[in-house]
Scaffold this active site. Structure first.
Site, PDB file in Angstrom:
ATOM      1  N   CYS A   1       0.863  -1.185   0.000  1.00 18.99           N
ATOM      2  CA  CYS A   1       0.000   0.000   0.000  1.00 18.99           C
ATOM      3  C   CYS A   1       0.901   1.237   0.000  1.00 18.99           C
ATOM      4  O   CYS A   1       2.127   1.131   0.128  1.00 18.99           O
ATOM      5  CB  CYS A   1      -0.859   0.000   1.259  1.00 18.99           C
ATOM      6  SG  CYS A   1       0.169   0.058   2.753  1.00 18.99           S
TER       7      CYS A   1
ATOM      8  N   CYS B   1       2.668   5.885   8.924  1.00 20.01           N
ATOM      9  CA  CYS B   1       1.748   6.107   7.803  1.00 20.01           C
ATOM     10  C   CYS B   1       0.839   7.288   8.129  1.00 20.01           C
ATOM     11  O   CYS B   1       0.296   7.361   9.239  1.00 20.01           O
ATOM     12  CB  CYS B   1       0.907   4.848   7.564  1.00 20.01           C
ATOM     13  SG  CYS B   1      -0.351   5.120   6.299  1.00 20.01           S
TER      14      CYS B   1
ATOM     15  N   HIS C   1      -0.591  -4.945  19.444  1.00 21.44           N
ATOM     16  CA  HIS C   1      -0.122  -4.490  18.130  1.00 21.44           C
ATOM     17  C   HIS C   1       0.543  -3.125  18.287  1.00 21.44           C
ATOM     18  O   HIS C   1       0.061  -2.269  19.039  1.00 21.44           O
ATOM     19  CB  HIS C   1      -1.290  -4.422  17.147  1.00 21.44           C
ATOM     20  CG  HIS C   1      -0.838  -4.220  15.725  1.00 21.44           C
ATOM     21  ND1 HIS C   1      -0.514  -2.981  15.232  1.00 21.44           N
ATOM     22  CD2 HIS C   1      -0.624  -5.098  14.718  1.00 21.44           C
ATOM     23  CE1 HIS C   1      -0.130  -3.107  13.963  1.00 21.44           C
ATOM     24  NE2 HIS C   1      -0.190  -4.391  13.638  1.00 21.44           N
TER      25      HIS C   1
ATOM     26  N   GLU D   1       0.712  -0.560  16.423  1.00 23.27           N
ATOM     27  CA  GLU D   1      -0.118   0.609  16.083  1.00 23.27           C
ATOM     28  C   GLU D   1      -1.031   0.948  17.264  1.00 23.27           C
ATOM     29  O   GLU D   1      -1.203   2.116  17.619  1.00 23.27           O
ATOM     30  CB  GLU D   1      -0.945   0.316  14.827  1.00 23.27           C
ATOM     31  CG  GLU D   1      -1.815   1.501  14.451  1.00 23.27           C
ATOM     32  CD  GLU D   1      -2.801   1.211  13.328  1.00 23.27           C
ATOM     33  OE1 GLU D   1      -2.442   0.442  12.413  1.00 23.27           O
ATOM     34  OE2 GLU D   1      -3.923   1.746  13.373  1.00 23.27           O
TER      35      GLU D   1
ATOM     36  N   THR E   1      -6.155   0.671  11.999  1.00 22.82           N
ATOM     37  CA  THR E   1      -6.370   0.842  10.551  1.00 22.82           C
ATOM     38  C   THR E   1      -6.484  -0.470   9.774  1.00 22.82           C
ATOM     39  O   THR E   1      -6.945  -0.480   8.641  1.00 22.82           O
ATOM     40  CB  THR E   1      -5.181   1.624   9.928  1.00 22.82           C
ATOM     41  OG1 THR E   1      -3.978   0.921  10.243  1.00 22.82           O
ATOM     42  CG2 THR E   1      -5.124   3.043  10.439  1.00 22.82           C
TER      43      THR E   1
ATOM     44  N   CYS F   1      -8.210   1.659   6.886  1.00 22.37           N
ATOM     45  CA  CYS F   1      -7.705   2.437   5.756  1.00 22.37           C
ATOM     46  C   CYS F   1      -8.179   1.856   4.416  1.00 22.37           C
ATOM     47  O   CYS F   1      -8.649   0.718   4.344  1.00 22.37           O
ATOM     48  CB  CYS F   1      -6.185   2.499   5.807  1.00 22.37           C
ATOM     49  SG  CYS F   1      -5.417   0.970   5.311  1.00 22.37           S
TER      50      CYS F   1
ATOM     51  N   SER G   1       1.638  -9.769  10.560  1.00 23.01           N
ATOM     52  CA  SER G   1       0.995  -8.731   9.754  1.00 23.01           C
ATOM     53  C   SER G   1      -0.513  -8.779   9.968  1.00 23.01           C
ATOM     54  O   SER G   1      -1.195  -9.699   9.520  1.00 23.01           O
ATOM     55  CB  SER G   1       1.321  -8.940   8.270  1.00 23.01           C
ATOM     56  OG  SER G   1       0.411  -8.218   7.465  1.00 23.01           O
TER      57      SER G   1
ATOM     58  N   ASN H   1      -2.999  -6.903   8.776  1.00 21.14           N
ATOM     59  CA  ASN H   1      -3.903  -6.828   7.610  1.00 21.14           C
ATOM     60  C   ASN H   1      -3.860  -8.120   6.803  1.00 21.14           C
ATOM     61  O   ASN H   1      -4.860  -8.514   6.212  1.00 21.14           O
ATOM     62  CB  ASN H   1      -3.616  -5.578   6.781  1.00 21.14           C
ATOM     63  CG  ASN H   1      -2.430  -5.758   5.884  1.00 21.14           C
ATOM     64  OD1 ASN H   1      -2.563  -6.263   4.777  1.00 21.14           O
ATOM     65  ND2 ASN H   1      -1.248  -5.390   6.363  1.00 21.14           N
TER      66      ASN H   1
ATOM     67  N   SER I   1       1.804  -5.330   3.448  1.00 21.18           N
ATOM     68  CA  SER I   1       3.238  -5.255   3.714  1.00 21.18           C
ATOM     69  C   SER I   1       4.034  -6.320   2.943  1.00 21.18           C
ATOM     70  O   SER I   1       5.253  -6.406   3.095  1.00 21.18           O
ATOM     71  CB  SER I   1       3.497  -5.398   5.213  1.00 21.18           C
ATOM     72  OG  SER I   1       2.757  -6.493   5.735  1.00 21.18           O
TER      73      SER I   1
HETATM   74  S1  SF4 Z   1      -2.235  -0.622   5.655  1.00 21.95           S
HETATM   75 FE1  SF4 Z   1      -1.248   0.643   7.215  1.00 21.95          FE
HETATM   76  S2  SF4 Z   1       0.494   1.519   6.132  1.00 21.95           S
HETATM   77 FE2  SF4 Z   1      -0.908   0.774   4.564  1.00 21.95          FE
HETATM   78  S3  SF4 Z   1      -2.175   2.567   4.021  1.00 21.95           S
HETATM   79 FE3  SF4 Z   1      -3.234   1.369   5.598  1.00 21.95          FE
HETATM   80  S4  SF4 Z   1      -2.651   2.376   7.498  1.00 21.95           S
HETATM   81 FE4  SF4 Z   1      -1.189   2.991   5.965  1.00 21.95          FE
END
Ligand code: SF4
Length: 519
Positions: free
Chosen positions: A223, A307, A335, A337, A375, A405, A433, A435, A477
């Site tokens: 991303c 980010c 985490h 974040e 996010t 996000c 990770s 996400n 990532s």
């Molecule tokens: S996944 Fe994390 S690093 Fe990527 S755009 Fe979303 S908030 Fe930003």
């Protein structure tokens, strides 16, 4: 949604060849054949293919007339590198006699399967030589980079004719323990034991062979926030002498971290590991104000790779807390974040992971509750917790715009789309990770078995048996090249038709911080 299409065949494949059932294993010598036969049982036909290039060529001629689904060549071999010891297994990524080469792209899959079975296995080139040479003389005779040497594989492998082919050599001797040394007998016995133990993995490899379709989820992989964070470290490595210190993993991916480490980045867990006055990068996941203050106190030159979408959540936390709200942060404990965001206003914030956590909240003023989100959450799960908050605190303030996000949302939508057409979903990403893990869960919720893999070596061959369509995605990532490596490995099991399902396209870019911006 748009679709694209491409074809990939097993390396060296004859277009249109479809692997049929049946594994044939060629073992040059009788003891090797016996060991393999004990290992694979009824899982395939084991042939004594004969010792040396001439017999291998003759056997290859017979194989070309035969019907089989997959060809394996298994025997003992000489190790060429210092880290190999007798009994280790080498799975050929390519076999060559110096003139012709046969690629074995599924080697990484088989080597991974052997390692999971508790064996020591490495994937790399194998060289076939025409005459017996021992010890250092042999090591000098073969090409640099080769892991093992034998006298048959290159000629036998050519007979696969585009069908899946695997070459497994169990190391019996090494330059330090050459063939004619007293240790050679013990080495040979260890190699035969390993060949036997490799049998079940070979049958699973053959059972996974076949023609299949691969559906790539789009968007997938990097991303804008991850690209920016990596670029910041790369630019600093260009601008100044290594080391460049990075607090925590810059992004949660082992390959990205290993690559930057090779280039001079030093990853640390805490600022106390960074020398006074040195340059340190804060990772994409963000840091709490306490970390920034410590960096200031220590005179560190901090470059912030947080980010911008994480920074936005931090700003919301500060604003709500300043206005007297209890801020419920929907996220996962531990985490980075989450730790960074909670650190913005620790006295005014509470982490809620589930609806049960919402029930336990005791705000000083139930009319002043706000909520924010990590996010990288699963959109539907986070909405469940947010719903529980709104139900218990009807006046609860939501974030100004979605905290989850765009990249997380888009990748979840895309993986859901491929899952509906797939028998199996593979998600490239590292175990930490968030996400990437959410993509696995999203595919599972669509009713499809799904697995997180850091690379093709993590694919369990049993997952692929009977699977005709594999959906592939990659966390935000995970490097884009990893998807290519996974598809190439699958193509080693038989012809692969690759199509893409694009649910949306992304054009977001974030600007770099001033410290690394080009003049
Ligand atoms: S996944 Fe994390 S690093 Fe990527 S755009 Fe979303 S908030 Fe930003």
């Amino acid at each position: 949604m748009t679709a694209g299409k491409a074809n990939l065949s097993a390396a060296g494949a004859t277009p249109g060849v479809t692997p049929g059932p049946g594994l044939v294993v060629c073992a040059p010598l009788l003891p090797e054949a016996r060991a393999v036969r004990r290992g694979i049982g009824d899982g395939g036909e084991v042939r004594v293919s004969g010792y040396g290039p001439e017999r291998a060529r003759r056997q290859a001629g017979r194989l070309r007339q035969d019907t089989f689904g997959a060809l394996a060549i298994a025997g003992t071999g000489g190790g060429l590198t210092g880290d190999l010891t007798p009994g280790d297994l080498v799975v050929a990524t390519e076999v060559t006699d110096g003139a012709m080469a046969t690629a074995c792209p599924s080697a990484v899959l088989l080597a991974g399967e052997l390692r999971r079975a508790g064996l020591t296995a490495a994937a790399g080139p194998v060289v076939s030589v025409r005459r017996l040479a021992g010890g250092r003389e042999r090591a000098r005779a073969v090409e640099p980079g080769a892991l093992a040497v034998d006298m048959e594989s290159a000629w036998l492998a050519g007979a696969a004719g585009g069908r899946p082919v695997a070459v497994v050599r169990a190391i019996s001797d090494t330059p330090e323990r050459p063939l004619r040394s007293p240790a050679a007998l013990a080495g040979g016995l260890r190699a035969l034991r390993s060949l036997r133990a490799a049998g079940p993995a070979l049958t699973r490899w053959a059972a996974a062979a076949g023609q299949r379709r691969v559906l790539l989820a789009g968007p997938r992989s990097f991303c804008a926030g991850v690209e920016r964070a990596i670029e910041i470290v790369e630019k600093l490595l260009e601008q100044q002498q290594p080391p460049v210190y990075v607090r925590k993993q810059i992004v949660h991916n082992t390959h990205v971290v290993a690559d930057l480490e090779r280039r001079g980045a030093v990853f640390v867990d805490e600022l106390s590991e960074v020398p006074d006055g040195a340059c340190v990068v804060f990772s994409a996941h963000g840091v709490s104000p306490a970390v920034r203050e410590e960096a200031d106190r220590r005179g560190l030159v901090a470059v912030d790779a947080t980010c911008p979408l994480v920074s936005k959540v931090h700003a919301e936390a500060r604003r709500f807390a300043a206005d007297g709200y209890l801020v419920a942060l929907i996220g996962h404990a531990g985490h980075e974040e989450v730790e960074g965001t909670l650190g913005e206003a620790p006295e005014a914030m509470a982490l809620v992971e589930t609806a049960d956590d919402v029930a336990r909240l005791s705000p000083p003023d139930p009319g002043k509750v706000a909520y924010l989100m990590q996010t990288t959450l699963a959109v539907d799960e986070a909405e469940e917790v947010a719903g529980a908050l709104r139900e218990r605190f009807p006046a609860a303030r939501a974030p100004g715009s979605d905290d989850i996000c765009y990249a997380t949302t888009n990748r979840q939508q895309a993986v859901r789309a491929v899952a509906t057409e797939s028998d199996l979903v593979l998600v490239a990403g590292s175990a930490n990770s968030s996400n990437s893990l959410r993509l696995v869960e999203t595919a599972e919720r669509a009713g499809v078995p799904a697995h997180l893999i850091d690379g093709p070596g993590d694919i369990e061959l049993g997952w692929l048996a009977g699977v005709s369509t594999v959906g592939i995605s990659a966390g935000a990532s995970a490097p884009p090249a990893m998807v290519g490596e996974i598809v190439a490995a699958l193509a080693g099991l038989g012809p692969v038709e690759v199509a893409e399902r694009v649910t949306t396209t992304e054009s977001i870019r974030f600007s770099l911080p001033k410290e690394v911006r080009s003049p």
